[in-house]
Design an enzyme around this catalytic site. Structure first.
Site, PDB file in Angstrom:
ATOM      1  N   GLY A  45     -62.936   9.104 -33.699  1.00 17.64           N
ATOM      2  CA  GLY A  45     -63.812   9.938 -32.880  1.00 17.64           C
ATOM      3  C   GLY A  45     -65.240   9.477 -32.764  1.00 17.64           C
ATOM      4  O   GLY A  45     -65.883   9.694 -31.738  1.00 17.64           O
ATOM      5  N   GLU A 100     -70.318  10.567 -37.986  1.00 20.15           N
ATOM      6  CA  GLU A 100     -69.209  11.443 -37.600  1.00 20.15           C
ATOM      7  C   GLU A 100     -69.376  11.889 -36.156  1.00 20.15           C
ATOM      8  O   GLU A 100     -70.507  12.017 -35.670  1.00 20.15           O
ATOM      9  CB  GLU A 100     -69.200  12.700 -38.486  1.00 20.15           C
ATOM     10  CG  GLU A 100     -68.324  12.619 -39.682  1.00 20.15           C
ATOM     11  CD  GLU A 100     -66.871  12.941 -39.362  1.00 20.15           C
ATOM     12  OE1 GLU A 100     -66.368  12.549 -38.295  1.00 20.15           O
ATOM     13  OE2 GLU A 100     -66.230  13.576 -40.196  1.00 20.15           O
ATOM     14  N   ASP A 101     -68.249  12.161 -35.494  1.00 17.84           N
ATOM     15  CA  ASP A 101     -68.332  12.742 -34.163  1.00 17.84           C
ATOM     16  C   ASP A 101     -68.688  14.223 -34.247  1.00 17.84           C
ATOM     17  O   ASP A 101     -69.556  14.699 -33.549  1.00 17.84           O
ATOM     18  CB  ASP A 101     -67.039  12.525 -33.365  1.00 17.84           C
ATOM     19  CG  ASP A 101     -65.789  13.042 -34.056  1.00 17.84           C
ATOM     20  OD1 ASP A 101     -65.840  13.432 -35.247  1.00 17.84           O
ATOM     21  OD2 ASP A 101     -64.726  13.040 -33.402  1.00 17.84           O
ATOM     22  N   ASP A 104     -67.121  20.021 -38.647  1.00 18.50           N
ATOM     23  CA  ASP A 104     -66.597  21.356 -38.365  1.00 18.50           C
ATOM     24  C   ASP A 104     -66.325  22.065 -39.695  1.00 18.50           C
ATOM     25  O   ASP A 104     -67.207  22.671 -40.277  1.00 18.50           O
ATOM     26  CB  ASP A 104     -65.337  21.213 -37.505  1.00 18.50           C
ATOM     27  CG  ASP A 104     -64.803  22.530 -36.970  1.00 18.50           C
ATOM     28  OD1 ASP A 104     -65.308  23.597 -37.342  1.00 18.50           O
ATOM     29  OD2 ASP A 104     -63.850  22.486 -36.173  1.00 18.50           O
ATOM     30  N   LYS A 132     -70.842  21.930 -36.138  1.00 17.96           N
ATOM     31  CA  LYS A 132     -70.312  23.251 -35.822  1.00 17.96           C
ATOM     32  C   LYS A 132     -70.317  24.094 -37.095  1.00 17.96           C
ATOM     33  O   LYS A 132     -69.290  24.276 -37.745  1.00 17.96           O
ATOM     34  CB  LYS A 132     -68.892  23.131 -35.256  1.00 17.96           C
ATOM     35  CG  LYS A 132     -68.379  24.418 -34.633  1.00 17.96           C
ATOM     36  CD  LYS A 132     -66.909  24.347 -34.249  1.00 17.96           C
ATOM     37  CE  LYS A 132     -66.643  23.475 -33.054  1.00 17.96           C
ATOM     38  NZ  LYS A 132     -65.218  23.590 -32.605  1.00 17.96           N
ATOM     39  N   PHE A 158     -63.385  24.368 -28.446  1.00 20.43           N
ATOM     40  CA  PHE A 158     -62.682  23.105 -28.668  1.00 20.43           C
ATOM     41  C   PHE A 158     -63.218  22.123 -27.638  1.00 20.43           C
ATOM     42  O   PHE A 158     -63.018  22.285 -26.435  1.00 20.43           O
ATOM     43  CB  PHE A 158     -61.166  23.261 -28.549  1.00 20.43           C
ATOM     44  CG  PHE A 158     -60.448  22.024 -29.000  1.00 20.43           C
ATOM     45  CD1 PHE A 158     -60.321  21.733 -30.344  1.00 20.43           C
ATOM     46  CD2 PHE A 158     -59.959  21.112 -28.080  1.00 20.43           C
ATOM     47  CE1 PHE A 158     -59.706  20.558 -30.776  1.00 20.43           C
ATOM     48  CE2 PHE A 158     -59.332  19.952 -28.500  1.00 20.43           C
ATOM     49  CZ  PHE A 158     -59.202  19.685 -29.846  1.00 20.43           C
ATOM     50  N   VAL A 159     -63.934  21.098 -28.123  1.00 18.94           N
ATOM     51  CA  VAL A 159     -64.631  20.172 -27.230  1.00 18.94           C
ATOM     52  C   VAL A 159     -63.987  18.792 -27.250  1.00 18.94           C
ATOM     53  O   VAL A 159     -63.397  18.385 -28.249  1.00 18.94           O
ATOM     54  CB  VAL A 159     -66.130  20.074 -27.586  1.00 18.94           C
ATOM     55  CG1 VAL A 159     -66.828  21.406 -27.373  1.00 18.94           C
ATOM     56  CG2 VAL A 159     -66.338  19.583 -29.012  1.00 18.94           C
ATOM     57  N   ASP A 165     -61.321  13.820 -28.979  1.00 21.44           N
ATOM     58  CA  ASP A 165     -60.064  13.885 -28.252  1.00 21.44           C
ATOM     59  C   ASP A 165     -59.288  15.161 -28.508  1.00 21.44           C
ATOM     60  O   ASP A 165     -59.603  15.940 -29.402  1.00 21.44           O
ATOM     61  CB  ASP A 165     -59.169  12.718 -28.681  1.00 21.44           C
ATOM     62  CG  ASP A 165     -58.571  12.948 -30.069  1.00 21.44           C
ATOM     63  OD1 ASP A 165     -57.340  12.898 -30.193  1.00 21.44           O
ATOM     64  OD2 ASP A 165     -59.341  13.173 -31.036  1.00 21.44           O
ATOM     65  N   ARG A 171     -61.079  10.962 -24.764  1.00 26.17           N
ATOM     66  CA  ARG A 171     -62.146  10.254 -25.478  1.00 26.17           C
ATOM     67  C   ARG A 171     -63.110   9.557 -24.516  1.00 26.17           C
ATOM     68  O   ARG A 171     -64.282   9.389 -24.817  1.00 26.17           O
ATOM     69  CB  ARG A 171     -61.568   9.204 -26.428  1.00 26.17           C
ATOM     70  CG  ARG A 171     -60.839   9.762 -27.629  1.00 26.17           C
ATOM     71  CD  ARG A 171     -60.509   8.637 -28.627  1.00 26.17           C
ATOM     72  NE  ARG A 171     -59.538   9.032 -29.612  1.00 26.17           N
ATOM     73  CZ  ARG A 171     -59.816   9.705 -30.717  1.00 26.17           C
ATOM     74  NH1 ARG A 171     -61.044  10.083 -30.960  1.00 26.17           N
ATOM     75  NH2 ARG A 171     -58.852  10.004 -31.577  1.00 26.17           N
TER      76      ARG A 171
END
Length: 185
Positions: A45, A100-101, A104, A132, A158-159, A165, A171
């Site tokens: 990610g 990190e992407d 969460d 998040k 949910f993004v 992805d 992506r």
């Protein structure tokens, strides 16, 4: 593919601006370090964010990847990430910037940060594109003088896009958008 997106949260221009700001902050914070920092991307990610970020960091750096998997093809972490690809670069006595992407639940960081510490990192900082906090289930702690860098605070959606992805799709979107529920339920 664009028709699967409910709305765009951050455009490619907003992303580029924020990545430049983060790179400048990291460059300032790590200038003068006794060792070359290692930027470690969490695959897959973070690959776009990492590529954009490292090209704007104005310091000598090493780059490597680690893979920690906890989502599979679902939308929720299984809570027990496993490291399926480890580093090639020696991080002993070096500063690590973990990229990190999205942060969460915190499960991935609570697994990866101690792993990096066990390999001798003198500090572990985290640079996440999205944070998040509403999804946080576990705490994680930086190592040494590690810092937490955040691109954007993400609402509880949910993004996808910009490397993130659903089931290995989306992506390549140049923005971050909210995926319509009918495409992941």
């Amino acid at each position: 593919m664009h028709s699967h997106i409910d709305r765009i949260l951050w455009s490619d221009h907003q992303i580029s601006t924020r990545v430049s700001e983060l790179a400048a902050q990291i460059s300032d914070d790590f200038r003068g370090c006794s060792s070359v920092p290692v930027v470690v991307g969490v695959a897959t990610g973070a690959f776009l964010f990492l590529a954009d970020l490292v090209r704007k960091i104005e310091l000598p750096i090493s780059v490597d990847f680690i893979r920690a998997e906890s989502y599979g093809s679902g939308t929720e972490s299984n809570g027990a990430p496993t490291i399926s690809l480890d580093l090639k670069v020696d991080i002993n006595a070096r500063h690590v910037i973990l990229v990190e992407d999205i942060v969460d639940t915190g499960h991935t960081l609570s697994r990866v940060i101690p792993h990096l510490k066990s390999k001798g990192a003198s500090s572990v900082s985290v640079c996440t594109f999205l944070d998040k906090p509403s999804g946080r289930k576990v705490d994680f702690h930086m190592v040494g003088e590690g810092k937490f860098y955040r691109g954007f605070e993400c609402p509880d959606y949910f993004v996808v896009g910009y490397g993130m992805d659903f089931a290995e799709l989306y992506r390549n979107l140049p923005y971050v958008g909210v995926l319509k529920p009918e495409h992941y339920k």
